[in-house]
Design a protein around this motif. Structure first.
Motif, PDB file in Angstrom:
ATOM      1  N   VAL A 197       0.864  -1.181   0.000  1.00  0.00           N
ATOM      2  CA  VAL A 197       0.000   0.000   0.000  1.00  0.00           C
ATOM      3  C   VAL A 197       0.899   1.229   0.000  1.00  0.00           C
ATOM      4  CG1 VAL A 197      -1.800   1.284   1.229  1.00  0.00           C
ATOM      5  CG2 VAL A 197      -1.798  -1.221   1.291  1.00  0.00           C
ATOM      6  N   SER A 198       0.560   2.209  -0.827  1.00  0.00           N
ATOM      7  CA  SER A 198       1.311   3.458  -0.876  1.00  0.00           C
ATOM      8  C   SER A 198       0.823   4.387   0.233  1.00  0.00           C
ATOM      9  CB  SER A 198       1.120   4.124  -2.240  1.00  0.00           C
ATOM     10  OG  SER A 198       1.641   5.429  -2.246  1.00  0.00           O
ATOM     11  N   HIS A 199       1.761   4.918   1.013  1.00  0.00           N
ATOM     12  CA  HIS A 199       1.462   5.853   2.103  1.00  0.00           C
ATOM     13  C   HIS A 199       2.231   7.144   1.857  1.00  0.00           C
ATOM     14  CE1 HIS A 199       0.637   1.866   3.749  1.00  0.00           C
ATOM     15  NE2 HIS A 199      -0.196   2.455   4.597  1.00  0.00           N
ATOM     16  N   ASN A 200       1.520   8.220   1.509  1.00  0.00           N
ATOM     17  CA  ASN A 200       2.182   9.470   1.108  1.00  0.00           C
ATOM     18  C   ASN A 200       3.224   9.200   0.024  1.00  0.00           C
ATOM     19  OD1 ASN A 200       0.702  11.131   2.756  1.00  0.00           O
ATOM     20  ND2 ASN A 200       2.347  11.567   4.202  1.00  0.00           N
ATOM     21  N   GLY A 201       2.916   8.220  -0.832  1.00  0.00           N
ATOM     22  CA  GLY A 201       3.814   7.892  -1.935  1.00  0.00           C
ATOM     23  C   GLY A 201       4.860   6.852  -1.626  1.00  0.00           C
ATOM     24  N   VAL A 202       4.897   6.355  -0.391  1.00  0.00           N
ATOM     25  CA  VAL A 202       5.887   5.344   0.009  1.00  0.00           C
ATOM     26  C   VAL A 202       5.238   3.967   0.010  1.00  0.00           C
ATOM     27  CG1 VAL A 202       7.495   4.596   1.798  1.00  0.00           C
ATOM     28  CG2 VAL A 202       7.054   7.033   1.465  1.00  0.00           C
ATOM     29  N   CYS A 203       5.808   3.045  -0.749  1.00  0.00           N
ATOM     30  CA  CYS A 203       5.291   1.676  -0.786  1.00  0.00           C
ATOM     31  C   CYS A 203       5.699   0.951   0.493  1.00  0.00           C
ATOM     32  CB  CYS A 203       5.862   0.948  -2.001  1.00  0.00           C
ATOM     33  SG  CYS A 203       5.350  -0.779  -2.121  1.00  0.00           S
ATOM     34  N   LEU A 204       4.695   0.541   1.285  1.00  0.00           N
ATOM     35  CA  LEU A 204       4.939  -0.183   2.528  1.00  0.00           C
ATOM     36  C   LEU A 204       4.113  -1.460   2.551  1.00  0.00           C
ATOM     37  CD1 LEU A 204       4.801   2.796   5.081  1.00  0.00           C
ATOM     38  CD2 LEU A 204       6.857   1.682   4.175  1.00  0.00           C
ATOM     39  N   THR A 205       4.601  -2.468   3.259  1.00  0.00           N
ATOM     40  CA  THR A 205       3.946  -3.770   3.332  1.00  0.00           C
ATOM     41  C   THR A 205       3.077  -3.873   4.577  1.00  0.00           C
ATOM     42  OG1 THR A 205       5.804  -4.795   2.175  1.00  0.00           O
ATOM     43  CG2 THR A 205       4.346  -6.255   3.411  1.00  0.00           C
ATOM     44  N   VAL A 206       1.867  -4.366   4.393  1.00  0.00           N
ATOM     45  CA  VAL A 206       0.973  -4.611   5.526  1.00  0.00           C
ATOM     46  C   VAL A 206       1.521  -5.801   6.313  1.00  0.00           C
ATOM     47  CG1 VAL A 206      -1.364  -5.261   6.242  1.00  0.00           C
ATOM     48  CG2 VAL A 206      -1.038  -3.720   4.290  1.00  0.00           C
ATOM     49  N   VAL A 207       1.833  -5.594   7.602  1.00  0.00           N
ATOM     50  CA  VAL A 207       2.412  -6.662   8.414  1.00  0.00           C
ATOM     51  C   VAL A 207       1.440  -7.203   9.457  1.00  0.00           C
ATOM     52  CG1 VAL A 207       4.777  -5.854   8.077  1.00  0.00           C
ATOM     53  CG2 VAL A 207       3.451  -5.016  10.040  1.00  0.00           C
ATOM     54  N   LYS A 208       0.358  -6.459   9.724  1.00  0.00           N
ATOM     55  CA  LYS A 208      -0.606  -6.905  10.726  1.00  0.00           C
ATOM     56  C   LYS A 208      -1.945  -6.219  10.466  1.00  0.00           C
ATOM     57  CE  LYS A 208       0.999  -7.079  14.912  1.00  0.00           C
ATOM     58  NZ  LYS A 208       1.463  -6.655  16.265  1.00  0.00           N
ATOM     59  N   ILE A 209      -3.027  -6.959  10.711  1.00  0.00           N
ATOM     60  CA  ILE A 209      -4.372  -6.404  10.619  1.00  0.00           C
ATOM     61  C   ILE A 209      -5.078  -6.677  11.939  1.00  0.00           C
ATOM     62  CG2 ILE A 209      -6.596  -6.486   9.412  1.00  0.00           C
ATOM     63  CD1 ILE A 209      -5.013  -7.440   6.922  1.00  0.00           C
ATOM     64  N   GLU A 210      -5.593  -5.611  12.548  1.00  0.00           N
ATOM     65  CA  GLU A 210      -6.244  -5.738  13.858  1.00  0.00           C
ATOM     66  C   GLU A 210      -7.575  -4.997  13.819  1.00  0.00           C
ATOM     67  OE1 GLU A 210      -3.093  -3.808  16.055  1.00  0.00           O
ATOM     68  OE2 GLU A 210      -2.377  -5.738  16.806  1.00  0.00           O
ATOM     69  N   GLY A 211      -8.669  -5.741  13.657  1.00  0.00           N
ATOM     70  CA  GLY A 211      -9.988  -5.104  13.615  1.00  0.00           C
ATOM     71  C   GLY A 211     -10.105  -4.139  12.463  1.00  0.00           C
ATOM     72  N   ASN A 212     -10.333  -2.858  12.765  1.00  0.00           N
ATOM     73  CA  ASN A 212     -10.500  -1.864  11.706  1.00  0.00           C
ATOM     74  C   ASN A 212      -9.218  -1.070  11.460  1.00  0.00           C
ATOM     75  OD1 ASN A 212     -10.381  -0.330  14.007  1.00  0.00           O
ATOM     76  ND2 ASN A 212     -12.096   1.014  13.477  1.00  0.00           N
ATOM     77  N   SER A 213      -8.069  -1.636  11.830  1.00  0.00           N
ATOM     78  CA  SER A 213      -6.798  -0.958  11.589  1.00  0.00           C
ATOM     79  C   SER A 213      -5.763  -1.951  11.068  1.00  0.00           C
ATOM     80  CB  SER A 213      -6.297  -0.276  12.870  1.00  0.00           C
ATOM     81  OG  SER A 213      -6.050  -1.239  13.878  1.00  0.00           O
ATOM     82  N   TYR A 214      -4.688  -1.420  10.510  1.00  0.00           N
ATOM     83  CA  TYR A 214      -3.609  -2.264   9.997  1.00  0.00           C
ATOM     84  C   TYR A 214      -2.276  -1.610  10.340  1.00  0.00           C
ATOM     85  CZ  TYR A 214      -3.161   1.053   6.098  1.00  0.00           C
ATOM     86  OH  TYR A 214      -2.971   2.188   5.344  1.00  0.00           O
TER      87      TYR A 214
END
Length: 201
Positions: A40-57
């Motif tokens: 997922v791009s965050h402010n243009g930075v490609c980062l990997t989702v490492v954890k998903i907790e309810g309605n947050s990641y």
């Protein structure tokens, strides 16, 4: 790979620092659609989702990323532009964005054009890096905090972009003021052309 068309902004819920890394916990509307290891791009930075907790990641940013971007300046409650990776069968509405931020720039001017805005950003100019394609050209593409934009009035160390009301409202451009630090990614096509010319000389 991304297109620079922001889906929405995510809100920072928590920041955890350990060693030279930080874990950033965010929430947005599409958390239920995310998967571990997704980019997922965050402010243009490609980062990997490492954890998903309810309605947050959670994503992790390491030192190299923090040195080149504004992610190290984030605070709880900040808005971050987010975009999931491009679908291979989708339309390329922006331009080819890798999510590999090159450096930061600072907003030096923000002009209200009766609803639309013109922003001027200034960045550190390096002649050697410019030879490798780290520059902007008039009517070319640049990514600012992950947003695909058209360059206006470039100089060696600055450029302008025009922001329509929709982009201003639905990205974190509405939070950018004079002095704000943003992430920029120069056009990959320019980098390849510059490298090809370098090899030919």
């Amino acid at each position: 790979m991304f297109s620079g068309i922001i889906e929405e902004f995510a809100t920072v819920k928590d920041i955890y620092r350990y060693g030279e890394n930080i874990d950033i916990t965010l929430t947005c509307s599409f958390v239920s659609e995310l998967k571990i290891d997704q980019s997922v791009s965050h402010n243009g930075v490609c980062l990997t989702v490492v954890k998903i907790e309810g309605n947050s990641y959670v994503v992790t940013a390491m030192k190299e990323t923090l040195d080149r971007s504004n992610l190290g300046d984030l605070k709880v409650g900040d808005h971050v532009n987010v975009e999931r990776s491009m679908k291979i069968n989708g339309r390329l509405d922006g331009h080819i964005v890798q999510g590999h931020v090159d450096q930061t720039a600072v907003c030096v001017s923000k002009v209200d054009k009766d609803g639309s805005y013109t922003f001027t950003f200034k960045y550190e100019f390096n002649p050697e890096m410019a030879k490798r394609g780290y520059f902007t050209v008039d009517k070319g593409s640049v990514t600012v905090n992950g947003v695909s934009l058209t360059v206006c009035n470039p100089t060696n160390d600055s450029f302008e972009v025009n922001i329509i009301p929709y982009t201003y409202e639905f990205t974190n451009f509405h939070n950018i003021e004079i002095g704000s630090k943003v992430n920029i990614e120069f056009d990959i096509l320019g980098k390849y052309i510059s490298r090809l010319n370098e090899l030919r000389s």
